[in-house]
Design a protein around this motif. Structure first.
Motif, PDB file in Angstrom:
ATOM      1  N   PHE A   7       9.233  14.682  10.663  1.00 37.98           N
ATOM      2  CA  PHE A   7       9.284  15.262   9.127  1.00 37.98           C
ATOM      3  C   PHE A   7       9.896  16.589   9.226  1.00 37.98           C
ATOM      4  CE2 PHE A   7       7.239  17.850   6.172  1.00 37.98           C
ATOM      5  CZ  PHE A   7       7.605  17.465   5.047  1.00 37.98           C
ATOM      6  N   ALA A   8      10.839  16.914   8.125  1.00 39.63           N
ATOM      7  CA  ALA A   8      11.207  18.052   7.748  1.00 39.63           C
ATOM      8  C   ALA A   8      11.181  18.540   6.373  1.00 39.63           C
ATOM      9  CB  ALA A   8      12.767  18.000   8.240  1.00 39.63           C
ATOM     10  N   TYR A   9      10.878  19.495   6.133  1.00 46.27           N
ATOM     11  CA  TYR A   9      10.764  20.013   4.579  1.00 46.27           C
ATOM     12  C   TYR A   9      12.056  19.781   3.880  1.00 46.27           C
ATOM     13  CZ  TYR A   9       6.028  21.989   5.294  1.00 46.27           C
ATOM     14  OH  TYR A   9       4.602  21.948   5.584  1.00 46.27           O
ATOM     15  N   PRO A  10      12.123  19.358   2.750  1.00 47.46           N
ATOM     16  CA  PRO A  10      13.171  19.272   1.952  1.00 47.46           C
ATOM     17  C   PRO A  10      13.970  20.568   2.075  1.00 47.46           C
ATOM     18  CG  PRO A  10      11.492  18.526   0.657  1.00 47.46           C
ATOM     19  CD  PRO A  10      10.981  19.026   1.936  1.00 47.46           C
ATOM     20  N   GLY A  11      15.235  20.335   2.092  1.00 49.61           N
ATOM     21  CA  GLY A  11      16.077  21.678   2.063  1.00 49.61           C
ATOM     22  C   GLY A  11      16.202  22.180   3.430  1.00 49.61           C
TER      23      GLY A  11
ATOM     24  N   ALA B 245       9.806  19.924  10.925  1.00 48.34           N
ATOM     25  CA  ALA B 245       8.434  20.557  11.185  1.00 48.34           C
ATOM     26  C   ALA B 245       7.660  19.780  12.068  1.00 48.34           C
ATOM     27  CB  ALA B 245       7.666  20.561   9.956  1.00 48.34           C
ATOM     28  N   LEU B 246       8.018  18.265  12.148  1.00 42.84           N
ATOM     29  CA  LEU B 246       7.199  17.458  13.227  1.00 42.84           C
ATOM     30  C   LEU B 246       8.156  16.649  13.790  1.00 42.84           C
ATOM     31  CD1 LEU B 246       4.209  16.456  10.763  1.00 42.84           C
ATOM     32  CD2 LEU B 246       4.012  18.043  12.769  1.00 42.84           C
ATOM     33  N   GLU B 247       8.155  16.463  15.136  1.00 41.00           N
ATOM     34  CA  GLU B 247       8.959  15.590  15.845  1.00 41.00           C
ATOM     35  C   GLU B 247       8.406  14.571  16.620  1.00 41.00           C
ATOM     36  OE1 GLU B 247      12.244  18.414  17.403  1.00 41.00           O
ATOM     37  OE2 GLU B 247      13.334  16.705  17.064  1.00 41.00           O
TER      38      GLU B 247
ATOM     39  N   GLY C 175       4.348  28.330  12.051  1.00 47.35           N
ATOM     40  CA  GLY C 175       5.890  27.533  11.759  1.00 47.35           C
ATOM     41  C   GLY C 175       5.778  26.352  13.023  1.00 47.35           C
ATOM     42  N   SER C 176       4.784  25.940  13.532  1.00 44.29           N
ATOM     43  CA  SER C 176       4.794  24.930  14.624  1.00 44.29           C
ATOM     44  C   SER C 176       4.616  23.387  14.032  1.00 44.29           C
ATOM     45  CB  SER C 176       3.723  25.224  15.670  1.00 44.29           C
ATOM     46  OG  SER C 176       2.393  25.122  15.162  1.00 44.29           O
ATOM     47  N   GLY C 177       4.398  23.654  12.496  1.00 38.19           N
ATOM     48  CA  GLY C 177       4.276  22.261  11.953  1.00 38.19           C
ATOM     49  C   GLY C 177       2.906  21.779  11.739  1.00 38.19           C
ATOM     50  N   LYS C 178       1.618  22.715  11.924  1.00 36.93           N
ATOM     51  CA  LYS C 178       0.308  22.328  11.636  1.00 36.93           C
ATOM     52  C   LYS C 178       0.112  21.589  10.349  1.00 36.93           C
ATOM     53  CE  LYS C 178      -1.302  26.490  12.459  1.00 36.93           C
ATOM     54  NZ  LYS C 178      -0.337  27.372  12.836  1.00 36.93           N
ATOM     55  N   SER C 179       0.504  22.593   9.366  1.00 40.97           N
ATOM     56  CA  SER C 179       0.006  22.144   8.107  1.00 40.97           C
ATOM     57  C   SER C 179       0.630  21.145   7.660  1.00 40.97           C
ATOM     58  CB  SER C 179       0.537  23.517   6.996  1.00 40.97           C
ATOM     59  OG  SER C 179      -0.448  24.609   7.566  1.00 40.97           O
ATOM     60  N   SER C 180       2.080  20.822   7.869  1.00 40.71           N
ATOM     61  CA  SER C 180       2.797  19.778   7.443  1.00 40.71           C
ATOM     62  C   SER C 180       1.842  18.278   7.555  1.00 40.71           C
ATOM     63  CB  SER C 180       4.183  19.570   7.997  1.00 40.71           C
ATOM     64  OG  SER C 180       4.416  20.009   9.225  1.00 40.71           O
ATOM     65  N   LEU C 181       1.406  18.266   8.987  1.00 44.29           N
ATOM     66  CA  LEU C 181       0.718  16.933   8.888  1.00 44.29           C
ATOM     67  C   LEU C 181      -0.457  16.762   7.887  1.00 44.29           C
ATOM     68  CD1 LEU C 181       0.214  14.584  10.839  1.00 44.29           C
ATOM     69  CD2 LEU C 181      -1.584  15.582  12.080  1.00 44.29           C
TER      70      LEU C 181
ATOM     71  N   ILE D 207       3.461  16.448 -12.829  1.00 41.30           N
ATOM     72  CA  ILE D 207       2.189  15.852 -11.759  1.00 41.30           C
ATOM     73  C   ILE D 207       2.929  14.924 -10.933  1.00 41.30           C
ATOM     74  CG2 ILE D 207       0.470  14.080 -11.567  1.00 41.30           C
ATOM     75  CD1 ILE D 207      -0.407  14.631 -14.574  1.00 41.30           C
ATOM     76  N   PRO D 208       3.984  14.270 -11.274  1.00 38.70           N
ATOM     77  CA  PRO D 208       4.589  13.573 -10.053  1.00 38.70           C
ATOM     78  C   PRO D 208       5.390  14.541  -8.908  1.00 38.70           C
ATOM     79  CG  PRO D 208       5.675  12.744 -12.015  1.00 38.70           C
ATOM     80  CD  PRO D 208       4.317  13.700 -12.393  1.00 38.70           C
ATOM     81  N   LEU D 209       5.789  15.640  -9.573  1.00 38.42           N
ATOM     82  CA  LEU D 209       6.535  16.396  -8.643  1.00 38.42           C
ATOM     83  C   LEU D 209       5.684  17.439  -7.715  1.00 38.42           C
ATOM     84  CD1 LEU D 209       9.252  17.924 -11.385  1.00 38.42           C
ATOM     85  CD2 LEU D 209       9.312  15.755  -9.671  1.00 38.42           C
ATOM     86  N   SER D 210       4.176  17.241  -8.122  1.00 41.25           N
ATOM     87  CA  SER D 210       3.580  18.264  -7.256  1.00 41.25           C
ATOM     88  C   SER D 210       2.978  17.369  -6.063  1.00 41.25           C
ATOM     89  CB  SER D 210       2.250  18.480  -8.235  1.00 41.25           C
ATOM     90  OG  SER D 210       1.518  19.452  -7.540  1.00 41.25           O
ATOM     91  N   PRO D 211       2.791  18.269  -4.908  1.00 34.99           N
ATOM     92  CA  PRO D 211       3.211  19.869  -4.803  1.00 34.99           C
ATOM     93  C   PRO D 211       4.711  19.808  -4.100  1.00 34.99           C
ATOM     94  CG  PRO D 211       1.713  19.372  -3.293  1.00 34.99           C
ATOM     95  CD  PRO D 211       2.004  17.826  -3.876  1.00 34.99           C
ATOM     96  N   GLY D 212       5.182  18.590  -3.445  1.00 43.19           N
ATOM     97  CA  GLY D 212       6.516  18.633  -2.705  1.00 43.19           C
ATOM     98  C   GLY D 212       7.477  19.321  -3.699  1.00 43.19           C
ATOM     99  N   GLY D 213       7.724  18.378  -4.674  1.00 44.80           N
ATOM    100  CA  GLY D 213       9.123  18.612  -5.672  1.00 44.80           C
ATOM    101  C   GLY D 213       9.042  20.099  -6.237  1.00 44.80           C
ATOM    102  N   ILE D 214       7.671  20.517  -6.511  1.00 44.99           N
ATOM    103  CA  ILE D 214       7.698  21.936  -6.883  1.00 44.99           C
ATOM    104  C   ILE D 214       8.072  22.967  -5.946  1.00 44.99           C
ATOM    105  CG2 ILE D 214       6.127  23.539  -8.042  1.00 44.99           C
ATOM    106  CD1 ILE D 214       4.863  21.481  -9.610  1.00 44.99           C
TER     107      ILE D 214
END
Lengths: 530, 573
Positions: B337-341, B346-348, B367-373, B99-106
Motif C-alpha cells: 500500500f502507498a498513500y495516494p500521491g 507505506a506497506l510492502e 513513517g514505518s507504515g504502522k497506522s496505514s494497516l 462522506i464517501p471521500l472521507s477520510p482517504g479522499g479528504i
C-alpha cells in the motif's frame, strides 16, 4: 469619519437643489417658458449629489481601513507583549481568527454606522427646512411622520432585538454543528454514523428555519412600519399638493402652491426616509462591532507586562538557576513550589519529573514569560535583574513551522543572518540531512500553507534556530515527547554535539533524554499543586 | 456562471417559494413605481386643470401606498423562508458528497485548509438565491411594467429609457463583476496570508520572543494586512463608482423620459407620469449592482464546492455485497500500500494473521507504515495489492459499513463531536440504553469523569460545551468503542501524550475489556514500550516491511529492530 458624515449631509443639500431645479424646469416646460437653464441645473446638481455620495462611501472606507489596520497592528503588538503565558491559554486558531476576521467585523461600524449618525439628524433637517421654505404644511407632514416612525420602529424593534440575540446563538450553533461534523467526518465514518448525521443536520436546519421565521415575522415588523409610514407620507403629501393645486386646498392650507413647488415637495418626500432606511440596514453593523470588541478585549485588558530583552549578552555561557523561585498564577493556582537549583555553565542539565510538576514553568520563569512570585533568577551565581530573554534559545514540545522558507524558519526572518551561517546551523542540527531531499532545499516553503515536516525534522529545525541565533543558553521543554525511539536518539545525539560550550537546561520525562544530561534536577518530589 | 447555475438548480425542490418571493419582489417594486408616478401625474394634471377624476387618482395613490409595505413584508418573509430551506439542503448536499471521500479522499486534498474552506464556501452561497434571483426578477418585472407604460404613453422615450436602465441594471453589474474579480481574488489571498501570519504569531510566540523574532513576524503581519486593505480599497472604489453612476442614472432617466414624452405630444400629466416612473424604476438596479460586487466570491465558492462534489471516493461499495460471516478473525496476505500521491510504499508485501482472541501490538519508527494497516482495515483506503480477509471473506466483497461494524477505532486524537456525552457514546450504537453506556464508562474508568460533569450524560462537549482534558477525552473515546459492541478494537497510538499513571489506567481498561470475552481481540499501534506489554504478540515494522514478529518477550535481544527502537525496554514482570 467626519468627512464621510459631512459629505453625507451635503448630498441632501444637493438633492434639495436638484428637486427644486427639476420642479422649476418642469413648470417652465409646461408653461412654455425656456427651461434649458433649469434643466442644466438639474443635471448639474444631480451630478453633485452623485459625487457627494461617492465621496461619502470613499471617506467611510478610508476611515474603516485606517481603523482596522491600526487595531490589527495594536492587537498583534498587545499579543506579543502579553507573551506565551497569555497565548497558551487561548486556542491559537481562535487568536488568529480574532486578529483576522474579528478585526474585519469593525468594518461596517466605522465605514457606515458611525458616519451615518450625524446624517440621520442633519440630512432630514435640511430637507425639512427646504420643504418649509415652500410649504409649511408639507414640512409639518414630514416632521410629524419622523418621530411617529422612530417610535413605531423602536416598539417593533425592541421585542425583535431580544429575540434576534437568541437567534444569533442558534445560528452560531447550527453553523458550528455543520463545521464540527465536517471536521469530525473521519470519526463519524469510522462509527457508521455519517449518514445518520446527514439526517440530523437536515432536521437541525429545518428546526432552525422554523424558529428563525418566528423571530423574523416580528423583526420585519419594524421595516413594515418604516415602509408603511414613508409610503403613506408620500401619498399624503401628493394628495395635499394635488388638492391645493386644484384650488381645493385642505382646510385652506397650501393655497398658492405652484406646480414646480409641488413636484419639488413630492421629490423630497422619499429621500426624507433614506437615512432611516440606511440605518435599519446598517443596524447589525453595530452588533458585529460589539462582538468584535468583545473578542479583542482580552488582548487589551489590564496591563501588558512586556518582558523586555535582558542586558547585553555576557561573553561565554553562564551558569543559570533559581533561588527559592516560586510561581503562583493570578487565579491562585500554584505553578511552581519554591525551588532552588543551578545549571552549570557549558553543561546539559535535566529538569526531571512527571507531567504537571512545574518543569515547563521553571523554563518560562527563566525566560520571563511568567513572573516569579517569590525568589529570584541567578546568572553566574548573582541575582539577575532581568530574565534570560535575549540570551536563551527556546525549543518547545512541538516547534512551530512558520509560513516561510526553511531558511527563513531557521533565521526566523532575520535578514542580517548570512546564508552561510544558516547553512552551517542546518548542517550542525541535522536539518540539512532532510533539506536536500525537499523540492527546493532550504528554499522550500514550510508552514500551514506549505510543506509539512515530521516531528523529528521540526525539532531539528528548532535546533538550527538556536544555533543560527548563537545563543549561549538553550532551554528545551520536553523536546522528545512526541518523537519515537529512533528519532529521539538521533535528536539527542545532535543536541549533545551542538550544545558544546552552551548551557543547556532540558525539561523532560524521557529516560533516554535524561541519560545524556550531566546533571539532574529532580522535581518529582516537589509538590506543584493544581 | 455554470457553477452558480448548478447551485441554482439545486434549489429546484423549493422553486415554488422562490417564485413566490420573486413575484412579491416585483409587486413591491411596481407598487413603488406606481406610487411616485401616479402622485406626480396627479399633481401635474391637477395643476394643468385637466383632472377628470381627482377621487380615482387619490385612491390610486393610497392603494399603491398600502400595497407596497405589505408586499415588501410578505416578500421578505417568503424569500427568507426559502433561503433557509435551501441553506439546509445545500449543507446536507455538501455533507453527503463529502462522506464517501472521507477520510482517504479528504486527506489527499490537503485536508485542514480545504475542510475549513468548504464551510466558508457554503456560507458564501447562502445569499445566492436571495441576492441574485429576487432582484433579477423584480428588475425584469419593473422594466416590463415601465416599458408597457412608455409604449402606450410615450413611445419615443421607450428605447432611451430601456437603454439607460439596461446599462445600469445589466451592463454595470457585468462590468462590476469582471472588474471585481482580480481585486476579489487578491483580497481573499491576502486574507489567507494574514490568517497564516496571525496563526504563526499566536502559536509560535514562545520561540519568536526568545529570538526577538516576534517583531519581525508582526511586521510581516502588518505588511500582509496592508496588502489586504489595499485590495479592499480597490473593491470599494468599484462600489463608489457604481453608486455615483446609479445616483446620476435616475435623474437622467427622469429628464429624458419627460423631455421625450412631451416631444411625442403627451400632456403634462402623462409626461410627469412617464418621467417619475422611469425615475423610480432605478430603485430596482441597486440590488443587482450589489449582487455583482459579490459575484466573484460566490463564483469561486461555487466552483470549489462543485470540484469537491465531483470527486469520487477511493473505497467502492460493491454492487452486491456478500453477507458477512459471524466471525472476526483477520488475515492479511501480501498487502502492499502507498498513500495516494506518494511514491514510497507505506506497506510492502505484509502478511499477518489475527485470530479471534488475539492481542497484537504493531510497532516501528514513525513513517514505518504502522497506522496505514489500521486505516486499510477500517476501509478508509482501498486494498491495492494483496488480500485482506475478515471472517474468511475478502473485505473488498463486503459492504464497508459491515466491516466497520466489526471494528471499533480508538486513535490518539480521541475525537469527540460537538454534542452531548450521550450522543458521543452512542455514535456507533444509536439505540444504546443509558445502562449500557454507564457499564462501558465504568469499564473505561470514565464513569467518575462523566459523574463530575455539570449535567452528567447530558453535558454538551466540544465547541460550545465543557472542555475535557486529553486523558478524559481518551477514556470517553474508549468507552464509545466499547459501546459499539464490536468484537475487535483497533487502537492507533491511543496513549500518546498521556503520562505514566493515565497510560496504565487506559491499558488496564483495555485488558479488562478483552478478558471479559475470549473471542475479543485488539490491534494496538504504538511506539511506546510500556504499551506493548498490554499485547501478547508484537510485530515490528521497518520501512513497510515486517522486521520482527512473535511473542513480545522473544523480540528483545542485541541488535534487533526492536532493541533499536526500545533500547531501555525491560519485559514486564
Amino acid at each position: 469619519m467626519a468627512l464621510a458624515s459631512g459629505l453625507g449631509i451635503a448630498q441632501f443639500a444637493a438633492y434639495a437643489g436638484f428637486a427644486w431645479s427639476a420642479g422649476q424646469a418642469l413648470e417652465a416646460f409646461f408653461s412654455g417658458q425656456p427651461a434649458l437653464a433649469w434643466l442644466g441645473a438639474t443635471l448639474l446638481l444631480a451630478a453633485l449629489r452623485a459625487a457627494c455620495q461617492a465621496g461619502e462611501i470613499r471617506a467611510g472606507v478610508e476611515a474603516s481601513t485606517t481603523v482596522r489596520q491600526s487595531v490589527r497592528e495594536q492587537a498583534a503588538r498587545a499579543l506579543a507583549a502579553r507573551g506565551p503565558a497569555f497565548s497558551e491559554r487561548i486556542d491559537s486558531g481562535e487568536l488568529a481568527s480574532t486578529l483576522t476576521d474579528g478585526v474585519e467585523k469593525l468594518d461596517g461600524y466605522f465605514a457606515r454606522y458611525r458616519p451615518l449618525m450625524p446624517v440621520m439628524l442633519g440630512g432630514p433637517m435640511i430637507l425639512i427646512l427646504a420643504a418649509g421654505a415652500v410649504s409649511v404644511t408639507g414640512a409639518i407632514i414630514l416632521m410629524v411622520s419622523a418621530p411617529v416612525l422612530i417610535l413605531a420602529m423602536a416598539l417593533a424593534g425592541a421585542g425583535a432585538a431580544a429575540a434576534s440575540r437568541d437567534q444569533l446563538i442558534t445560528l452560531q450553533r447550527l453553523a458550528g454543528r455543520f463545521n464540527d461534523r465536517i471536521q469530525t467526518l473521519d470519526t463519524l465514518v469510522a462509527f457508521n454514523a455519517a449518514e445518520r448525521e446527514a439526517d440530523g443536520l437536515a432536521r437541525a436546519a429545518d428546526d432552525f428555519r422554523v424558529r428563525t421565521m418566528r423571530v423574523l415575522r416580528r423583526a420585519f415588523l419594524s421595516s413594515l412600519v418604516l415602509e408603511a409610514v414613508s409610503a403613506l407620507a408620500i401619498a399624503a403629501i401628493a394628495i395635499f399638493i394635488g388638492l391645493a393645486l386644484m384650488d381645493r386646498p385642505v382646510a385652506g392650507l397650501g393655497a398658492g402652491l405652484t406646480l414646480g413647488e409641488g413636484l419639488f415637495l413630492l421629490l423630497l418626500a422619499p429621500e426624507f426616509y433614506m437615512p432611516l432606511r440606511r440605518f435599519s440596514a446598517a443596524y447589525h453593523d453595530r452588533a458585529d462591532a460589539e462582538a468584535a470588541a468583545e473578542s479583542l478585549a482580552p488582548l487589551f485588558e489590564g496591563e501588558a507586562r512586556d518582558s523586555a530583552a535582558g542586558p547585553v549578552r555576557s561573553s561565554g555561557a553562564p551558569s543559570i538557576g533559581l533561588a527559592e523561585g516560586e510561581v503562583i498564577y493570578p487565579d491562585g493556582r500554584r505553578g511552581l513550589a519554591p525551588l532552588s537549583f543551578t545549571a552549570e555553565a557549558g553543561q546539559i542539565t535535566a529538569l526531571w519529573g512527571p507531567s504537571g510538576c512545574g518543569k515547563s514553568t521553571v523554563l518560562k520563569a527563566l525566560m520571563g514569560y511568567v513572573p516569579l512570585s517569590a525568589g529570584e533568577i541567578r546568572i553566574n551565581g548573582d541575582p539577575a535583574h532581568a530574565p534570560l530573554l535575549g540570551q536563551a534559545a527556546w525549543i518547545g514540545q512541538r516547534p512551530r513551522l512558520f509560513h516561510g522558507t526553511l531558511a527563513q524558519n531557521i533565521a526566523l526572518f532575520d535578514e542580517t543572518i548570512e546564508p552561510a551561517r544558516i547553512r552551517a546551523a542546518a548542517e550542525a542540527s541535522g536539518a540539512m540531512g532532510f533539506a536536500t531531499g525537499l523540492p527546493e532545499g532550504l528554499d522550500t516553503m514550510l508552514g500551514e500553507r506549505g510543506y509539512g515536516l515530521s516531528g523529528g525534522q521540526a525539532q531539528r529545525v528548532a535546533l538550527a534556530r538556536a544555533l543560527a541565533a548563537d545563543m549561549p543558553v538553550l532551554l528545551l521543554d520536553e523536546p522528545t515527547a512526541h518523537l519515537d525511539g529512533e528519532a529521539e536518539a538521533l535528536f539527542l545525539d545532535t543536541l549533545t554535539k551542538a550544545a558544546e560550550g552552551r548551557t543547556v537546561l532540558m525539561a523532560t520525562h524521557s529516560p533516554a533524554a535524561r541519560a545524556v544530561c550531566a546533571r539532574i534536577v529532580d522535581l518529582s518530589g516537589e509538590e506543584a499543586g493544581s | 456562471m455554470k457553477d452558480l447555475g448548478f447551485f441554482l438548480a439545486l434549489a429546484r425542490p423549493h422553486a415554488i417559494w422562490l417564485r413566490l418571493g420573486a413575484a412579491l419582489a416585483a409587486v413591491t417594486l411596481l407598487a413603488g413605481i406606481g406610487l411616485i408616478a401616479v402622485s406626480g401625474w396627479f399633481i401635474a394634471a391637477a395643476a394643468a386643470g385637466g383632472l377628470a377624476s381627482a377621487l380615482a387618482a387619490t385612491r390610486g395613490v393610497r392603494a399603491f401606498a398600502l400595497l407596497r409595505p405589505v408586499s415588501r413584508y410578505a416578500e421578505r418573509l417568503v424569500t427568507h423562508d426559502a433561503t433557509f430551506r435551501i441553506l439546509a439542503r445545500l449543507r446536507v448536499w455538501t455533507f453527503e458528497r463529502l462522506i464517501p471521500l472521507s477520510p482517504g479522499g479528504i486527506a489527499r486534498m490537503r485536508s485542514g485548509d480545504l475542510v475549513a474552506r468548504v464551510t466558508g464556501d457554503v456560507d458564501a452561497l447562502d445569499g445566492l438565491y436571495l441576492r441574485f434571483l429576487t432582484p433579477v426578477a423584480a428588475a425584469a418585472a419593473g422594466a416590463a411594467g415601465v416599458a408597457v407604460l412608455l409604449a402606450l404613453a410615450a413611445p419615443l422615450a421607450l428605447p432611451a429609457i430601456l437603454f439607460l436602465f439596461l446599462a445600469s441594471a445589466a451592463g454595470l453589474p457585468v462590468l462590476t463583476a469582471r472588474a471585481s474579480r482580480k481585486a476579489g481574488e487578491r483580497a481573499s489571498d491576502m486574507a489567507a496570508l494574514v490568517r497564516a501570519e496571525a496563526g504563526d504569531l499566536a502559536a509560535g510566540l514562545a520561540e519568536l520572543k526568545a529570538y526577538g523574532a516576534d517583531t519581525r513576524v508582526r511586521h510581516r503581519l502588518d505588511e500582509a494586512s496592508r496588502a489586504w486593505t489595499s485590495a479592499q480599497r480597490d473593491l470599494a472604489r468599484l462600489t463608489m463608482i457604481n453608486s455615483a453612476v446609479l445616483a446620476l442614472g435616475a435623474p437622467l432617466a427622469l429628464v429624458t423620459a419627460l423631455g421625450l414624452a412631451t416631444a411625442g405630444g403627451a400632456g403634462a400629466g402623462l409626461a410627469v407620469l412617464c418621467g417619475f416612473a422611469a425615475f423610480a424604476l432605478f430603485e430596482g438596479a441597486a440590488p443587482l449592482v450589489q449582487a455583482a460586487e459579490g459575484y466573484g466570491r460566490m463564483q469561486r465558492s461555487a466552483a470549489r464546492l462543485r470540484a469537491i462534489a465531483e470527486q469520487t471516493g477511493d473505497v467502492v461499495t460493491p454492487a452486491a455485497p456478500v453477507a458477512p460471516s459471524g466471525r472476526h478473525d483477520v488475515r492479511v496476505e501480501a498487502l502492499s500500500f502507498a498513500y495516494p500521491g506518494s511514491e514510497t510504499p507505506a506497506l510492502e508485501h505484509v502478511s499477518l494473521g489475527l485470530p479471534e482472541g488475539s492481542r497484537l501490538a504493531l510497532t516501528g519508527a514513525s513513517g514505518s507504515g504502522k497506522s496505514s494497516l489500521i486505516k486499510i482495515l477500517m476501509r478508509f483506503y482501498p486494498v491495492p495489492a494483496g488480500t485482506v480477509w475478515l471472517g474468511g471473506q475478502d473485505v473488498t466483497t463486503l459492504d464497508p459499513r459491515e466491516v466497520r461494524r466489526r471494528f471499533a477505532l480508538v486513535d490518539q486524537r480521541a475525537e469527540l463531536i460537538s454534542a452531548s456525552v450521550r450522543e458521543n457514546l452512542r455514535l456507533g450504537a444509536p439505540g444504546a440504553e443509558d445502562g449500557a453506556l454507564w457499564k462501558a464508562l465504568e469499564l473505561a474508568r470514565a464513569d467518575d469523569v462523566v459523574r463530575a460533569l455539570p449535567d452528567g450524560l447530558d453535558t454538551w462537549l466540544g465547541e460550545f460545551g465543557s472542555a475535557l482534558s486529553g486523558g478524559q477525552a481518551r477514556r470517553i473515546a474508549l468507552a464509545r468503542a466499547f459501546v459499539t459492541g464490536a468484537p475487535m478494537l483497533l487502537l492507533d497510538e491511543p496513549t500518546e501524550g498521556l503520562d505514566a499513571p493515565l497510560e496504565h489506567d487506559f491499558l488496564t481498561s483495555l485488558g479488562d475489556w478483552a478478558d471479559a470475552d475470549e473471542r475479543r481481540s485488539f490491534l494496538l499501534v504504538t511506539h511506546r514500550a510500556r504499551v506493548i506489554d498490554a499485547a501478547r504478540e508484537a510485530i515490528v515494522l521497518d520501512n513497510g516491511h515486517i522486521a520482527q514478529k512473535g511473542p513480545v518477550a522473544s523480540l528483545t535481544g542485541p541488535s534487533t529492530a526492536f532493541s533499536r527502537l526500545f533500547p531501555e525496554y525491560r519485559p514486564a514482570g
